[in-house]
Design a protein around this motif. Structure first.
Motif: not given
Length: 279
Positions: A115-131, A269-275
């Motif tokens: 899954a993708a990390q949440r993009n803080p600049h994108a719409d809140s519905t644009a990324t999934a709830d990875v939690d 939210q902000s880790m710069p590499v894949a986790t």
């Protein structure tokens, strides 16, 4: 055991490209099966001025949702067509419209979810709830950063180790990637003073266990000296040139991290590499 079934959580066009840039090469690498999962929100039945459901609004909303899902499906099929791997697409509906929530059942029957990390600049519905994936699927989740390269080779891996159940789960879940990496480091922050007495927390024992699988591994330690854990991890990643972080998710109280922050929240939210995370 290689990752033979991989679930790609695709919430929107904002994250689809980055998730697939990672998921398709990994599926090819392990000769696996890729499942693309996308969910749309069920239309909400607003009422008209006379008190009846606004059927025109419901119809228009349903059509927009269908068009969006079909466009994402077309992009998915176009991207994977030339990869010569087994795949399928699952279009779902739920009240939240969150693909991670809807993809939990699929992820439970998979070796890995991406899954993708949440993009803080994108719409809140644009990324999934990875939690939701981390808490409910019971499977490891690979989180692709919203910025930086979307890698899938992962030759230089950093394992954040604190001796917890979650850290152990993540380390062994990541074995297919660790065994193929050029170098792996077990990184311990604020190690115990007596490493011989507490070899589990010091990282020596987990390094030895992973080395028996052929992992090229070493152990390093650092004291925090008042710095936050996520700050130390990011500095270590930069110093080592690591391209993958392996981490146990919420190895401390989930409520505490929700209220006061923590490494898991930083990763989401902000880790710069894949986790690569497990819980």
């Amino acid at each position: 055991m290689p990752f033979k079934t991989i679930v790609a959580i695709i919430q929107s066009k904002d994250d689809a490209e980055r998730v697939l840039d990672c998921a398709i090469p990994l599926t090819t690498r392990f000769q696996g099966h890729l499942i693309g999962v996308h969910a749309e929100a069920l239309p909400v039945a607003y009422t008209s001025a006379v008190g009846f459901p606004d059927t025109e609004f419901l119809q228009a909303t349903a059509e927009v949702n269908k068009e969006r899902a079909e466009a994402l499906q077309a992009d998915f099929r176009r991207r994977i067509r030339d990869a010569n791997v087994s795949y399928e697409w699952r279009s779902l509906e739920c009240f939240s419209g969150d693909s991670a929530h809807s993809g939990i059942a699929s992820a439970r029957c998979a070796d890995l979810a991406i899954a993708a990390q949440r993009n803080p600049h994108a719409d809140s519905t644009a990324t999934a709830d990875v939690d939701a994936l981390l808490f409910e699927s019971g499977r490891p989740v690979l989180i692709v950063p919203h910025a930086g390269p979307s890698l899938s080779s992962y030759r230089n891996v950093l394992i954040a180790w604190n001796g917890s159940r979650e850290a152990a789960r993540a380390a062994f879940d990541a074995l297919p990637l660790l065994m193929e990496a050029d170098h792996v480091e077990v990184f311990v922050i604020d190690p115990p003073e007596d490493a011989e007495y507490d070899s589990e927390a010091s990282g020596e024992e987990i390094a030895t266990a992973l080395a028996r699988h052929g992992v090229n591994i070493n152990v390093a330690a650092e004291t925090s000296n008042g710095r936050s854990i996520d700050q130390i991890l990011q500095q270590r990643i930069a110093a080592r040139g690591a391209d993958l972080l392996v981490l146990g998710a919420y190895s401390h109280s989930w409520l505490r991290q929700l209220l006061f922050g923590g490494v898991t929240r930083t990763v989401l939210q902000s880790m710069p590499v894949a986790t690569f995370m497990s819980r």
